[in-house]
Design a protein around this motif. Structure first.
Motif, PDB file in Angstrom:
ATOM      1  N   PHE A 137      44.319  50.204  42.455  1.00  0.00           N
ATOM      2  CA  PHE A 137      43.017  50.856  42.482  1.00  0.00           C
ATOM      3  C   PHE A 137      43.103  52.157  43.267  1.00  0.00           C
ATOM      4  CE2 PHE A 137      42.123  46.250  42.325  1.00  0.00           C
ATOM      5  CZ  PHE A 137      41.465  46.194  41.103  1.00  0.00           C
ATOM      6  N   SER A 138      42.389  53.176  42.792  1.00  0.00           N
ATOM      7  CA  SER A 138      42.223  54.393  43.571  1.00  0.00           C
ATOM      8  C   SER A 138      41.051  54.203  44.524  1.00  0.00           C
ATOM      9  CB  SER A 138      41.971  55.585  42.644  1.00  0.00           C
ATOM     10  OG  SER A 138      40.779  55.390  41.892  1.00  0.00           O
ATOM     11  N   GLY A 139      40.903  55.105  45.476  1.00  0.00           N
ATOM     12  CA  GLY A 139      39.840  54.960  46.463  1.00  0.00           C
ATOM     13  C   GLY A 139      40.214  53.934  47.520  1.00  0.00           C
ATOM     14  N   ARG A 140      39.239  53.560  48.326  1.00  0.00           N
ATOM     15  CA  ARG A 140      39.471  52.665  49.463  1.00  0.00           C
ATOM     16  C   ARG A 140      38.702  51.357  49.379  1.00  0.00           C
ATOM     17  NH1 ARG A 140      43.639  55.055  52.567  1.00  0.00           N
ATOM     18  NH2 ARG A 140      43.485  57.294  52.189  1.00  0.00           N
ATOM     19  N   ASP A 141      37.879  51.195  48.349  1.00  0.00           N
ATOM     20  CA  ASP A 141      36.983  50.036  48.320  1.00  0.00           C
ATOM     21  C   ASP A 141      37.632  48.767  47.786  1.00  0.00           C
ATOM     22  OD1 ASP A 141      34.773  51.392  49.386  1.00  0.00           O
ATOM     23  OD2 ASP A 141      34.315  52.253  47.426  1.00  0.00           O
ATOM     24  N   ARG A 142      38.725  48.883  47.063  1.00  0.00           N
ATOM     25  CA  ARG A 142      39.396  47.709  46.529  1.00  0.00           C
ATOM     26  C   ARG A 142      40.895  47.799  46.806  1.00  0.00           C
ATOM     27  NH1 ARG A 142      34.955  46.539  46.565  1.00  0.00           N
ATOM     28  NH2 ARG A 142      33.626  45.556  44.973  1.00  0.00           N
ATOM     29  N   ILE A 143      41.442  46.697  47.303  1.00  0.00           N
ATOM     30  CA  ILE A 143      42.884  46.568  47.497  1.00  0.00           C
ATOM     31  C   ILE A 143      43.341  45.413  46.629  1.00  0.00           C
ATOM     32  CG2 ILE A 143      44.754  46.170  49.133  1.00  0.00           C
ATOM     33  CD1 ILE A 143      42.911  47.205  51.329  1.00  0.00           C
ATOM     34  N   GLY A 144      44.131  45.696  45.625  1.00  0.00           N
ATOM     35  CA  GLY A 144      44.522  44.684  44.662  1.00  0.00           C
ATOM     36  C   GLY A 144      45.507  43.682  45.220  1.00  0.00           C
ATOM     37  N   ASP A 145      45.256  42.388  44.964  1.00  0.00           N
ATOM     38  CA  ASP A 145      46.231  41.361  45.320  1.00  0.00           C
ATOM     39  C   ASP A 145      47.419  41.463  44.367  1.00  0.00           C
ATOM     40  OD1 ASP A 145      44.328  40.673  43.362  1.00  0.00           O
ATOM     41  OD2 ASP A 145      44.911  38.576  43.435  1.00  0.00           O
ATOM     42  N   ALA A 146      48.603  41.110  44.860  1.00  0.00           N
ATOM     43  CA  ALA A 146      49.802  41.295  44.037  1.00  0.00           C
ATOM     44  C   ALA A 146      50.916  40.370  44.487  1.00  0.00           C
ATOM     45  CB  ALA A 146      50.275  42.752  44.112  1.00  0.00           C
ATOM     46  N   ASN A 147      51.641  39.889  43.515  1.00  0.00           N
ATOM     47  CA  ASN A 147      52.939  39.251  43.720  1.00  0.00           C
ATOM     48  C   ASN A 147      53.736  39.603  42.469  1.00  0.00           C
ATOM     49  OD1 ASN A 147      55.141  37.760  44.433  1.00  0.00           O
ATOM     50  ND2 ASN A 147      54.159  35.753  44.229  1.00  0.00           N
ATOM     51  N   GLN A 148      54.431  40.722  42.519  1.00  0.00           N
ATOM     52  CA  GLN A 148      54.992  41.290  41.304  1.00  0.00           C
ATOM     53  C   GLN A 148      56.288  42.033  41.587  1.00  0.00           C
ATOM     54  OE1 GLN A 148      51.380  43.734  40.940  1.00  0.00           O
ATOM     55  NE2 GLN A 148      52.724  45.522  40.670  1.00  0.00           N
ATOM     56  N   ILE A 149      57.017  42.296  40.520  1.00  0.00           N
ATOM     57  CA  ILE A 149      58.262  43.049  40.617  1.00  0.00           C
ATOM     58  C   ILE A 149      58.322  44.023  39.449  1.00  0.00           C
ATOM     59  CG2 ILE A 149      59.636  41.357  39.313  1.00  0.00           C
ATOM     60  CD1 ILE A 149      61.940  41.970  41.256  1.00  0.00           C
ATOM     61  N   ALA A 150      58.719  45.235  39.735  1.00  0.00           N
ATOM     62  CA  ALA A 150      58.892  46.261  38.700  1.00  0.00           C
ATOM     63  C   ALA A 150      60.379  46.556  38.564  1.00  0.00           C
ATOM     64  CB  ALA A 150      58.123  47.522  39.058  1.00  0.00           C
ATOM     65  N   LEU A 151      60.871  46.520  37.324  1.00  0.00           N
ATOM     66  CA  LEU A 151      62.264  46.822  37.027  1.00  0.00           C
ATOM     67  C   LEU A 151      62.303  48.094  36.193  1.00  0.00           C
ATOM     68  CD1 LEU A 151      63.499  43.253  35.996  1.00  0.00           C
ATOM     69  CD2 LEU A 151      63.500  44.291  38.277  1.00  0.00           C
ATOM     70  N   ALA A 152      63.136  49.035  36.581  1.00  0.00           N
ATOM     71  CA  ALA A 152      63.179  50.315  35.884  1.00  0.00           C
ATOM     72  C   ALA A 152      64.572  50.914  35.981  1.00  0.00           C
ATOM     73  CB  ALA A 152      62.158  51.282  36.477  1.00  0.00           C
ATOM     74  N   VAL A 153      64.822  51.839  35.075  1.00  0.00           N
ATOM     75  CA  VAL A 153      66.082  52.585  35.106  1.00  0.00           C
ATOM     76  C   VAL A 153      65.792  53.994  34.616  1.00  0.00           C
ATOM     77  CG1 VAL A 153      66.754  51.858  32.773  1.00  0.00           C
ATOM     78  CG2 VAL A 153      68.509  52.591  34.412  1.00  0.00           C
ATOM     79  N   THR A 154      66.428  54.967  35.245  1.00  0.00           N
ATOM     80  CA  THR A 154      66.307  56.373  34.872  1.00  0.00           C
ATOM     81  C   THR A 154      67.706  56.965  34.742  1.00  0.00           C
ATOM     82  OG1 THR A 154      64.182  56.661  35.998  1.00  0.00           O
ATOM     83  CG2 THR A 154      65.461  58.651  35.585  1.00  0.00           C
ATOM     84  N   THR A 155      67.892  57.790  33.741  1.00  0.00           N
ATOM     85  CA  THR A 155      69.133  58.539  33.613  1.00  0.00           C
ATOM     86  C   THR A 155      68.790  60.009  33.428  1.00  0.00           C
ATOM     87  OG1 THR A 155      71.220  58.783  32.400  1.00  0.00           O
ATOM     88  CG2 THR A 155      69.293  58.128  31.115  1.00  0.00           C
ATOM     89  N   ARG A 156      69.557  60.885  34.072  1.00  0.00           N
ATOM     90  CA  ARG A 156      69.333  62.325  33.996  1.00  0.00           C
ATOM     91  C   ARG A 156      70.651  63.025  33.689  1.00  0.00           C
ATOM     92  NH1 ARG A 156      64.569  62.702  37.745  1.00  0.00           N
ATOM     93  NH2 ARG A 156      64.625  60.801  38.982  1.00  0.00           N
ATOM     94  N   ALA A 157      70.539  64.186  33.046  1.00  0.00           N
ATOM     95  CA  ALA A 157      71.698  65.032  32.788  1.00  0.00           C
ATOM     96  C   ALA A 157      71.411  66.421  33.346  1.00  0.00           C
ATOM     97  CB  ALA A 157      72.013  65.105  31.299  1.00  0.00           C
ATOM     98  N   PHE A 158      72.351  66.947  34.130  1.00  0.00           N
ATOM     99  CA  PHE A 158      72.201  68.255  34.758  1.00  0.00           C
ATOM    100  C   PHE A 158      73.322  69.178  34.300  1.00  0.00           C
ATOM    101  CE2 PHE A 158      70.321  65.184  37.651  1.00  0.00           C
ATOM    102  CZ  PHE A 158      69.130  65.779  38.020  1.00  0.00           C
ATOM    103  N   ASP A 159      72.959  70.433  34.054  1.00  0.00           N
ATOM    104  CA  ASP A 159      73.961  71.457  33.782  1.00  0.00           C
ATOM    105  C   ASP A 159      74.719  71.732  35.070  1.00  0.00           C
ATOM    106  OD1 ASP A 159      75.330  73.915  33.357  1.00  0.00           O
ATOM    107  OD2 ASP A 159      73.942  74.415  31.744  1.00  0.00           O
ATOM    108  N   ALA A 160      76.032  71.508  35.057  1.00  0.00           N
ATOM    109  CA  ALA A 160      76.827  71.644  36.277  1.00  0.00           C
ATOM    110  C   ALA A 160      76.930  73.085  36.744  1.00  0.00           C
ATOM    111  CB  ALA A 160      78.222  71.056  36.054  1.00  0.00           C
TER     112      ALA A 160
END
Length: 298
Positions: A137-160
Protein backbone atom coordinates in the motif's frame (compact mmCIF):
# COMPACT_ATOMS: atom_id res chain seq x y z
CA UNK A 1 34.45 2.07 6.55
CA UNK A 2 33.45 -1.37 7.80
CA UNK A 3 31.35 -3.03 5.08
CA UNK A 4 29.63 -5.17 7.72
CA UNK A 5 28.55 -2.32 10.00
CA UNK A 6 24.97 -2.12 11.27
CA UNK A 7 23.06 0.80 9.79
CA UNK A 8 20.32 2.52 11.77
CA UNK A 9 17.78 5.06 10.56
CA UNK A 10 14.57 6.76 11.62
CA UNK A 11 11.85 7.81 9.18
CA UNK A 12 9.25 10.27 10.47
CA UNK A 13 6.24 12.01 8.99
CA UNK A 14 3.60 14.29 10.48
CA UNK A 15 0.44 15.15 8.53
CA UNK A 16 -2.81 16.95 9.30
CA UNK A 17 -5.98 16.17 7.31
CA UNK A 18 -8.95 18.53 7.11
CA UNK A 19 -12.12 17.48 5.26
CA UNK A 20 -15.71 18.70 5.31
CA UNK A 21 -18.28 16.56 7.14
CA UNK A 22 -15.80 13.75 7.75
CA UNK A 23 -13.10 12.61 10.12
CA UNK A 24 -10.19 15.04 10.43
CA UNK A 25 -7.06 15.07 12.51
CA UNK A 26 -3.34 14.51 12.71
CA UNK A 27 -1.19 11.49 11.90
CA UNK A 28 2.28 10.93 13.32
CA UNK A 29 4.28 8.12 11.73
CA UNK A 30 7.59 6.81 13.14
CA UNK A 31 9.70 4.03 11.66
CA UNK A 32 13.02 3.14 13.26
CA UNK A 33 14.94 0.40 11.44
CA UNK A 34 18.27 -1.39 11.38
CA UNK A 35 19.93 -3.34 8.60
CA UNK A 36 23.25 -4.94 7.88
CA UNK A 37 24.74 -5.67 4.46
CA UNK A 38 27.03 -8.65 3.98
CA UNK A 39 28.76 -8.28 0.61
CA UNK A 40 31.43 -10.03 -1.43
CA UNK A 41 32.40 -9.60 -5.07
CA UNK A 42 29.54 -11.79 -6.27
CA UNK A 43 26.85 -11.94 -3.55
CA UNK A 44 25.12 -9.61 -1.11
CA UNK A 45 22.78 -10.41 1.76
CA UNK A 46 20.82 -7.72 3.59
CA UNK A 47 18.58 -8.52 6.57
CA UNK A 48 16.39 -5.64 7.72
CA UNK A 49 14.25 -5.13 10.81
CA UNK A 50 11.88 -2.18 11.23
CA UNK A 51 9.13 -1.12 13.61
CA UNK A 52 6.34 1.04 12.22
CA UNK A 53 4.32 3.03 14.78
CA UNK A 54 1.52 5.37 13.74
CA UNK A 55 -0.45 7.62 16.09
CA UNK A 56 -3.76 9.28 15.14
CA UNK A 57 -5.33 12.31 16.89
CA UNK A 58 -8.83 12.46 15.42
CA UNK A 59 -11.99 14.53 15.39
CA UNK A 60 -14.89 12.58 13.89
CA UNK A 61 -18.30 14.29 13.75
CA UNK A 62 -19.91 10.96 12.82
CA UNK A 63 -18.45 9.17 15.88
CA UNK A 64 -17.11 6.27 13.79
CA UNK A 65 -13.52 6.62 15.04
CA UNK A 66 -12.21 7.27 18.52
CA UNK A 67 -10.35 10.48 19.31
CA UNK A 68 -7.08 8.58 19.53
CA UNK A 69 -5.96 5.50 17.60
CA UNK A 70 -2.56 3.89 17.16
CA UNK A 71 -0.90 0.96 15.42
CA UNK A 72 2.48 -0.75 15.78
CA UNK A 73 3.73 -3.28 13.24
CA UNK A 74 7.14 -5.04 13.07
CA UNK A 75 8.66 -5.64 9.61
CA UNK A 76 11.36 -8.15 8.70
CA UNK A 77 12.93 -8.70 5.31
CA UNK A 78 15.95 -10.51 3.87
CA UNK A 79 17.26 -9.57 0.43
CA UNK A 80 19.80 -11.82 -1.32
CA UNK A 81 21.43 -10.86 -4.63
CA UNK A 82 23.91 -12.85 -6.72
CA UNK A 83 26.08 -11.16 -9.37
CA UNK A 84 27.81 -13.08 -12.16
CA UNK A 85 29.39 -11.77 -15.35
CA UNK A 86 31.07 -12.92 -18.54
CA UNK A 87 32.61 -11.35 -21.62
CA UNK A 88 31.29 -12.03 -25.10
CA UNK A 89 31.13 -10.48 -28.57
CA UNK A 90 27.96 -8.93 -30.03
CA UNK A 91 27.96 -7.79 -33.68
CA UNK A 92 31.74 -7.81 -33.57
CA UNK A 93 31.94 -5.56 -30.49
CA UNK A 94 33.19 -6.67 -27.06
CA UNK A 95 30.42 -6.82 -24.46
CA UNK A 96 29.99 -7.68 -20.81
CA UNK A 97 26.95 -9.73 -19.75
CA UNK A 98 25.68 -10.04 -16.20
CA UNK A 99 23.40 -12.60 -14.54
CA UNK A 100 21.71 -11.31 -11.38
CA UNK A 101 19.40 -13.72 -9.50
CA UNK A 102 17.54 -12.24 -6.53
CA UNK A 103 15.57 -13.70 -3.59
CA UNK A 104 13.53 -11.33 -1.43
CA UNK A 105 11.70 -12.58 1.67
CA UNK A 106 9.19 -10.40 3.56
CA UNK A 107 7.47 -11.15 6.89
CA UNK A 108 4.90 -8.78 8.45
CA UNK A 109 2.37 -10.05 11.02
CA UNK A 110 -1.31 -9.27 10.63
CA UNK A 111 -2.39 -6.29 12.72
CA UNK A 112 -6.04 -5.25 12.47
CA UNK A 113 -6.45 -1.75 11.01
CA UNK A 114 -10.19 -1.43 10.38
CA UNK A 115 -10.48 1.04 13.28
CA UNK A 116 -8.05 3.43 11.55
CA UNK A 117 -9.36 5.97 9.00
CA UNK A 118 -8.12 5.86 5.43
CA UNK A 119 -6.92 9.38 4.61
CA UNK A 120 -4.63 8.76 1.66
CA UNK A 121 -2.80 6.12 -0.34
CA UNK A 122 -3.91 3.13 -2.34
CA UNK A 123 -2.85 -0.30 -3.58
CA UNK A 124 0.32 -0.44 -5.65
CA UNK A 125 -0.10 -2.02 -9.04
CA UNK A 126 1.87 -5.19 -9.73
CA UNK A 127 5.19 -4.58 -11.49
CA UNK A 128 8.72 -5.98 -11.42
CA UNK A 129 9.91 -3.19 -9.14
CA UNK A 130 6.97 -3.64 -6.77
CA UNK A 131 7.86 -7.30 -6.16
CA UNK A 132 10.48 -5.96 -3.73
CA UNK A 133 8.41 -3.37 -1.88
CA UNK A 134 8.03 -3.59 1.89
CA UNK A 135 4.42 -2.47 1.76
CA UNK A 136 1.86 -3.21 -0.98
CA UNK A 137 0.00 0.00 0.00
CA UNK A 138 1.07 3.57 -0.64
CA UNK A 139 0.55 6.19 2.05
CA UNK A 140 0.73 5.53 5.79
CA UNK A 141 -2.76 4.34 6.69
CA UNK A 142 -2.36 0.67 5.77
CA UNK A 143 0.54 -1.70 6.35
CA UNK A 144 0.00 -4.96 4.52
CA UNK A 145 0.52 -8.27 6.32
CA UNK A 146 2.90 -10.56 4.46
CA UNK A 147 4.64 -13.90 4.48
CA UNK A 148 6.02 -14.11 0.98
CA UNK A 149 9.05 -14.61 -1.21
CA UNK A 150 9.88 -13.00 -4.54
CA UNK A 151 12.15 -14.83 -7.00
CA UNK A 152 13.66 -12.89 -9.88
CA UNK A 153 16.53 -12.82 -12.32
CA UNK A 154 17.96 -10.00 -14.43
CA UNK A 155 20.52 -10.14 -17.20
CA UNK A 156 22.20 -7.10 -18.78
CA UNK A 157 24.60 -6.56 -21.67
CA UNK A 158 27.01 -3.61 -21.71
CA UNK A 159 29.18 -2.28 -24.51
CA UNK A 160 32.70 -2.78 -23.16
CA UNK A 161 34.02 0.24 -25.07
CA UNK A 162 31.65 2.95 -23.80
CA UNK A 163 29.73 1.27 -20.96
CA UNK A 164 26.33 1.77 -22.62
CA UNK A 165 23.67 -0.78 -21.64
CA UNK A 166 22.58 -2.37 -24.89
CA UNK A 167 20.12 -4.91 -23.48
CA UNK A 168 18.31 -5.75 -20.24
CA UNK A 169 15.84 -8.53 -19.43
CA UNK A 170 14.14 -9.24 -16.09
CA UNK A 171 11.78 -12.01 -15.01
CA UNK A 172 10.13 -12.38 -11.61
CA UNK A 173 7.24 -13.71 -9.55
CA UNK A 174 6.09 -13.58 -5.92
CA UNK A 175 4.76 -16.53 -3.90
CA UNK A 176 2.47 -16.02 -0.88
CA UNK A 177 2.46 -18.42 2.06
CA UNK A 178 -0.78 -17.07 3.53
CA UNK A 179 -3.79 -14.91 2.63
CA UNK A 180 -3.35 -11.14 2.89
CA UNK A 181 -6.03 -9.93 5.31
CA UNK A 182 -5.25 -6.19 5.46
CA UNK A 183 -7.22 -4.41 2.74
CA UNK A 184 -8.47 -0.99 1.75
CA UNK A 185 -12.06 -0.12 2.75
CA UNK A 186 -14.54 -2.09 0.66
CA UNK A 187 -11.95 -4.52 -0.73
CA UNK A 188 -11.76 -8.29 -0.17
CA UNK A 189 -8.86 -10.30 1.21
CA UNK A 190 -6.25 -11.39 -1.29
CA UNK A 191 -6.11 -15.19 -1.45
CA UNK A 192 -3.91 -15.92 -4.46
CA UNK A 193 -0.92 -18.15 -3.73
CA UNK A 194 1.21 -16.51 -6.42
CA UNK A 195 1.44 -13.27 -8.34
CA UNK A 196 1.47 -12.81 -12.09
CA UNK A 197 4.71 -13.64 -13.87
CA UNK A 198 6.32 -10.35 -14.83
CA UNK A 199 8.85 -9.88 -17.63
CA UNK A 200 10.55 -6.64 -18.65
CA UNK A 201 12.96 -6.00 -21.51
CA UNK A 202 14.80 -2.93 -22.75
CA UNK A 203 17.32 -2.38 -25.53
CA UNK A 204 19.28 0.49 -27.04
CA UNK A 205 19.22 -0.25 -30.75
CA UNK A 206 21.80 2.50 -31.26
CA UNK A 207 22.55 5.91 -29.73
CA UNK A 208 19.28 7.34 -31.18
CA UNK A 209 16.72 4.51 -30.88
CA UNK A 210 15.66 2.54 -27.80
CA UNK A 211 12.80 0.18 -26.98
CA UNK A 212 11.30 -1.35 -23.87
CA UNK A 213 8.46 -3.69 -23.10
CA UNK A 214 6.58 -5.19 -20.15
CA UNK A 215 4.28 -8.19 -19.98
CA UNK A 216 2.34 -9.65 -17.05
CA UNK A 217 1.00 -13.16 -17.44
CA UNK A 218 -1.46 -14.82 -15.06
CA UNK A 219 -0.62 -18.54 -14.73
CA UNK A 220 -3.98 -19.30 -13.08
CA UNK A 221 -6.14 -18.22 -16.04
CA UNK A 222 -3.82 -18.44 -18.08
CA UNK A 223 -3.81 -15.17 -20.03
CA UNK A 224 -1.95 -11.91 -20.49
CA UNK A 225 -3.04 -9.32 -17.92
CA UNK A 226 -0.94 -6.40 -19.10
CA UNK A 227 1.27 -5.58 -22.07
CA UNK A 228 3.13 -2.38 -22.88
CA UNK A 229 5.67 -1.66 -25.64
CA UNK A 230 7.47 1.66 -26.16
CA UNK A 231 9.76 2.77 -28.99
CA UNK A 232 11.72 6.00 -28.48
CA UNK A 233 13.74 8.11 -30.90
CA UNK A 234 16.04 10.66 -29.22
CA UNK A 235 18.92 11.85 -31.40
CA UNK A 236 19.72 14.76 -29.04
CA UNK A 237 18.51 16.39 -25.82
CA UNK A 238 16.10 18.70 -27.70
CA UNK A 239 14.36 16.06 -29.85
CA UNK A 240 12.24 13.12 -28.72
CA UNK A 241 9.56 10.95 -30.30
CA UNK A 242 7.71 8.27 -28.28
CA UNK A 243 5.51 5.55 -29.79
CA UNK A 244 3.64 3.39 -27.26
CA UNK A 245 1.11 0.56 -27.25
CA UNK A 246 -0.53 -0.71 -24.08
CA UNK A 247 -3.09 -3.34 -23.19
CA UNK A 248 -4.64 -4.09 -19.81
CA UNK A 249 -7.25 -6.69 -18.97
CA UNK A 250 -10.00 -5.32 -16.72
CA UNK A 251 -13.78 -5.27 -16.42
CA UNK A 252 -13.56 -3.31 -19.66
CA UNK A 253 -10.29 -4.09 -21.40
CA UNK A 254 -8.00 -1.16 -22.13
CA UNK A 255 -6.12 -1.07 -25.44
CA UNK A 256 -4.50 2.18 -26.47
CA UNK A 257 -1.80 3.78 -28.57
CA UNK A 258 0.10 6.86 -27.43
CA UNK A 259 2.28 9.16 -29.51
CA UNK A 260 4.19 12.09 -27.97
CA UNK A 261 6.96 14.30 -29.29
CA UNK A 262 9.07 17.41 -28.99
CA UNK A 263 10.50 18.45 -32.36
CA UNK A 264 12.66 21.58 -32.86
CA UNK A 265 11.64 23.88 -35.74
CA UNK A 266 14.30 26.55 -35.15
CA UNK A 267 16.91 27.18 -32.48
CA UNK A 268 14.22 28.69 -30.21
CA UNK A 269 10.95 27.25 -31.50
CA UNK A 270 9.78 23.64 -31.12
CA UNK A 271 6.60 21.71 -31.78
CA UNK A 272 5.19 19.62 -28.91
CA UNK A 273 2.29 17.21 -28.95
CA UNK A 274 0.58 14.08 -27.70
CA UNK A 275 -2.09 11.84 -29.24
CA UNK A 276 -3.67 9.17 -27.03
CA UNK A 277 -6.06 6.87 -28.96
CA UNK A 278 -8.41 4.08 -27.79
CA UNK A 279 -8.46 1.08 -30.12
CA UNK A 280 -11.64 -0.33 -28.50
CA UNK A 281 -13.65 2.84 -28.76
CA UNK A 282 -12.06 3.99 -32.04
CA UNK A 283 -11.70 7.52 -30.76
CA UNK A 284 -9.08 9.95 -29.50
CA UNK A 285 -8.87 10.21 -25.71
CA UNK A 286 -6.49 13.16 -25.60
CA UNK A 287 -4.94 15.31 -28.30
CA UNK A 288 -2.56 18.13 -27.44
CA UNK A 289 -0.50 20.18 -29.89
CA UNK A 290 1.47 23.33 -29.24
CA UNK A 291 4.51 25.48 -29.82
CA UNK A 292 7.29 25.97 -27.31
CA UNK A 293 9.46 29.10 -27.37
CA UNK A 294 12.74 29.34 -25.49
CA UNK A 295 15.06 32.30 -25.00
CA UNK A 296 17.76 33.27 -22.60
CA UNK A 297 15.37 35.23 -20.39
CA UNK A 298 11.76 33.97 -20.63
Amino acid sequence: ANQYQINASLLTETTYFDRNDSVTGGRIDLQPEINRVFRTNYISFEPRLALRHTEYLLDDPNRVFDDRESRTVPIFSADTKLFLERQFSLFGKPHLQTLEPRIFYLLIPHVGQDDIPHFDGGRFDISFHNLFRYNRFSGRDRIGDANQIALAVTTRAFDAENGRETFRFSLGQAFFFRDREVTLPGRLEERDSQSEIIAEAATSLNSDWSARGTIQWDPDEPETEKLAVTLRYRPNLETVLNLRYRFRRAVTDIEQTDVSLRWPLTDRLAMIGRWNYSLQENRSLETVWGLEYESCCW
